[in-house]
Enzyme design. Structure first.
Site, PDB file in Angstrom:
ATOM      1  N   ASP A 127      42.184  42.274  42.019  1.00 57.49           N
ATOM      2  CA  ASP A 127      40.895  42.955  41.962  1.00 57.49           C
ATOM      3  C   ASP A 127      41.182  44.410  41.568  1.00 57.49           C
ATOM      4  O   ASP A 127      42.344  44.838  41.509  1.00 57.49           O
ATOM      5  CB  ASP A 127      40.136  42.841  43.291  1.00 57.49           C
TER       6      ASP A 127
HETATM    7  C1  NOJ Z   1      35.597  44.835  41.966  1.00 59.25           C
HETATM    8  C2  NOJ Z   1      34.944  43.575  42.424  1.00 59.25           C
HETATM    9  O1  NOJ Z   1      35.393  43.235  43.722  1.00 59.25           O
HETATM   10  C3  NOJ Z   1      35.184  42.378  41.515  1.00 59.25           C
HETATM   11  O2  NOJ Z   1      34.365  41.337  41.931  1.00 59.25           O
HETATM   12  C4  NOJ Z   1      34.921  42.752  40.094  1.00 59.25           C
HETATM   13  O3  NOJ Z   1      35.130  41.632  39.265  1.00 59.25           O
HETATM   14  C5  NOJ Z   1      35.818  43.905  39.702  1.00 59.25           C
HETATM   15  N1  NOJ Z   1      35.531  45.054  40.553  1.00 59.25           N
HETATM   16  C6  NOJ Z   1      35.652  44.305  38.243  1.00 59.25           C
HETATM   17  O4  NOJ Z   1      34.428  44.879  38.022  1.00 59.25           O
END
Ligand code: NOJ
Length: 739
Positions: free
Chosen positions: A287
């Protein structure tokens, strides 16, 4: 094209032979130009320069552009997040393919969660349709539009089980149930990816967030998770397993720790479970910044150690902060990581690029294609249908709904009644509020010329700015009041946990004042999570849960309010009476002292343990009777099947659809089992008076659980079967599983 061999593995091996260390590490890097870390300046340096006026926004953007273009040219970027638009993507892809030494195409990704430009209902809402086929269709259209806009990869579906509505990200998934959640996960993966990833309108999917992110203690986003491995495998992992079985190409590791180990450095999850048990062949992305955060968790002394732990655990690509880029060279030089480990991660990323056909066809779209496909009429038709099917009717007394077209005056009140932005939900970055049909527009269009719709805002969503005067005047002069209340979209989604689950601000006061005006009160909820609304549940004449329904919100809601569509949605997450009850979910384990009259039972002194609206609940404008439940056998073996059959009759006077739900409880087992678990359902359409015998197949192998040795077992014994309109009500039967 520079590398075209019949056999992908041979092509990858040849590429690997030619790649420098930097180029390999580059493949493991996802750069997001919107993030500070991507610009080669530290966040503090950029902020300082912008504050001092040394750097304008334009200059800042230019630094970003120059920075990533140079890096692409040097072959150092495997993936980019957040770049959209066919022209822009093709321009950057051209640099990668034509100007970099090896011409390896870039993988462009974005959060395409519930639509690209045509926005469908938020996933939590769409799951209330109990129609995996619908979810597959909307994911397919989302992929088609996003691919036309240059994208190859979506960071979706989010398949996290969520039992705690304080957690704002409950809006992004399919709710609390592992069985329904797994069906939705598989459907969404298949919708995004299609039959063949090399089809230019398919998107590589990413099941996230591995795992138990929804189990954050207290519903606080990013918080710690401590749960038994049995619970993990029985409840939280099944949708991930279903995604793997549906062929998902990527997984995203979660921000949280699980039982003391950050998921992004969790070898058990990413290697043992994902690769060994589920046979997953694709790649894992972290993430955003979660690799570096392994250090913040206190699970690594330095960021370099965090990078090592993440790669060794099985995180192939680092999202957003250049952590791998900076740390892997040293780790390899110091022989803390082997080249074999690096090559394996690169191989996995390249495989997906081959699967997408990017080596043969790096430019999968054109600006004309993009222009033609976004908001295509058939996409909007589907958006309206999906929105209709996501709506849940929570209350309807004295036939307050559907609205009669004979009304002279409708008072339309509330901060969400005339608002385009809030209809899109928290995660619709590529949606455009200008395309949204607001509730006011939808109702005005459906009401017809003889009905006057008088609108007054009444109050804001979440502050004390309010003057009810105009709203109350409108209410008093009307035949019926529709109050549209709820949450703004930034109250759900990421980093949007709430302590209280009631209506924010003065909205409940507004409802009380409107109720006192003495006209029928229809409450429409717009929100991204289950709310606790006991006052409305008691006093409103009708309550319609409309969630955040996307581009065609207004039309779909009006279709339901006027009865042009008879609602058939059923809740996929429990609505609590009060936030103090949460987590409250239907499939909780048995206790030794179930809730009862007696003091020493499981209960609260000051309120109910029962939900306000249970899982599976939802009304229709007609009624259904459940009768004559039979099971095909009274005894069955673990490899067998049982067909449950039940008569469902439409006992009202309108056509309607009903989600017939089948729950099972394992009466005695070697571990304490849930009081009941959803194991099957069917959606049936019935004309007034019509009766259909509905069959639901139950696979006995699905009745197992993980025992104390973490083995999946299906134990002999007595099982109760409940078939009904929700998780509380229904008729029952039983069978015995024999060995
Ligand atoms: C953080 C989020 O937790 C995740 O779900 C997302 O895909 C990423 N950022 C990218 O935007």
């Amino acid at each position: 094209m520079k590398f075209m061999y019949d056999d992908v593995e041979v092509s990858i091996a040849r590429l690997l032979e030619q790649m420098t260390l930097e180029e390999k590490i580059g493949q493991l890097m996802q750069l997001s130009p919107s993030l500070f870390g991507a610009f080669g300046l530290t966040k503090d340096e950029i902020i300082a320069q912008m504050v001092n006026g040394e750097l304008s926004y334009e200059e800042f953007s230019q630094i970003g552009r120059d920075y990533h273009e140079d890096k692409i040219r040097a072959g150092l970027i495997g993936s980019m997040g957040g770049v959209t638009g066919a022209a822009k993507v093709n321009e950057l892809q051209r640099i990668a393919v034509e100007e970099s030494r090896l011409g390896i195409p870039i993988l462009f990704g974005l959060d395409v969660i519930h639509g690209y430009r045509t926005i469908f209902p938020i996933p939590l809402a769409e799951a209330c349709s109990w129609e995996p086929e619908l979810a597959r269709e909307t994911a397919k259209i989302a992929a088609k539009e996003a691919a036309a806009a240059g994208l190859h990869w979506t960071f979706a579906p989010m398949v996290d089980i969520a039992r705690d509505p304080r957690w704002g990200r409950i809006s992004e998934g399919a709710g609390e149930d592992p069985y329904l959640g797994s069906l939705m996960a598989a459907a969404r993966v298949k919708g995004f990816q299609g039959e063949d990833l090399s089809n230019p309108s398919a998107l590589l999917a990413c099941a996230k967030h591995l795992v138990a992110y929804g189990g954050a203690v207290g519903g606080r986003d990013y918080n710690t998770v401590d749960m038994s491995l049995q619970m993990l495998h029985d409840v939280y992992l099944p949708p991930f397993k279903a995604a793997a079985e549906a062929g998902v190409g990527t997984f995203m590791s979660a921000f949280n720790d699980l039982n003391g180990i950050p998921c992004t450095a969790n070898r058990y999850l990413l290697s043992e479970v994902l690769r060994k048990q589920y046979g997953f062949q694709g790649f894992v992305v972290s993430d955003a910044n979660s690799v570096a955060e392994v250090m913040v968790h206190g699970y690594a002394e330095t960021r370099k150690e965090a990078s090592k732990k993440a790669l060794m655990a099985g995180v192939d690509m680092d999202m957003s902060h250049g952590t791998y880029e900076e740390d892997l060279p040293q780790l390899l030089a110091e022989e803390q990581l082997s080249h074999a480990d690096l090559n394996e991660a690169v191989r996995r990323v390249l495989r997906m690029k081959f699967a997408l056909g990017l080596f043969e066809n790096p430019y999968r779209t054109t600006p004309e294609q993009e222009q033609r496909l976004l908001l295509a009429p058939e996409h909007l038709t589907l958006a309206r249908e999906a929105a209709q099917r996501s709506i849940v009717l929570l209350k309807n007394e004295n036939e307050a709904l559907p609205l009669s077209r004979g009304n002279k005056k409708i008072a339309l009140i509330g901060p969400l009644a005339d608002n385009a932005d809030e209809m899109l939900g928290a995660w619709a970055i590529s949606g455009n509020p200008n395309n949204v049909v607001t509730i006011r527009e939808g109702i005005a269009a459906a009401a017809g010329g003889d009905t006057q719709v008088v609108y007054a805002k009444g109050c804001e969503i979440d502050d004390n700015k309010s003057d009810f005067t105009e709203a109350l005047e409108a209410a008093r002069g009307s035949d019926v009041v529709i109050a549209v209340v709820g949450e703004s979209s930034n109250m759900s989604g990421e980093a949007a946990s709430r302590l209280n689950l009631g209506l924010p601000g003065r909205q409940e006061e507004l409802l009380k004042a409107l109720h006192a005006a003495g006209k029928p009160l229809i409450v429409v909820l717009v929100n991204g999570r289950p709310l606790s609304i006991p006052w409305a549940a008691e006093h409103a004449d009708a309550i319609v849960e409309a969630w955040q329904l996307g581009t065609l919100s207004g039309h779909a809601l009006a279709d339901v309010l006027f009865g042009d569509y008879n609602p058939s949605g059923k809740l996929v997450a429990t609505f609590p009476h009060s936030a103090g009850q949460v987590p409250v979910y239907y499939n909780h384990p048995n206790t030794g002292r179930p809730t009862g009259e007696f003091k020493f039972t499981m209960k609260y002194l000051d309120g109910s343990t029962e939900p306000l609206y249970p899982f599976g609940y939802g009304l229709s404008y007609t009624t259904f009777a459940y009768e004559r439940l039979t099971l095909s056998q009274s005894e069955v073996t673990a490899d067998g099947r049982i067909i449950a059959e039940v008569d469902i009759t439409n006992t009202g006077n309108r056509f309607g659809e009903e989600v017939v739900q089948l729950y099972v409880s394992d009466v005695v087992a070697s571990r304490v089992r849930p009081i009941k678990e959803l194991k099957g359902f069917a959606k049936v359409a019935l004309q007034p008076g019509e009766c259909k015998r509905v069959a639901i197949e139950l696979e006995v192998a699905s009745l197992g659980f993980h025992n104390e040795f973490l083995e999946y077992v299906v134990e002999p014994g007595r099982f109760m079967v409940y078939v009904g309109p929700n998780s509380k009500d229904g008729i029952e039967s039983e069978f015995v599983l024999i060995s």
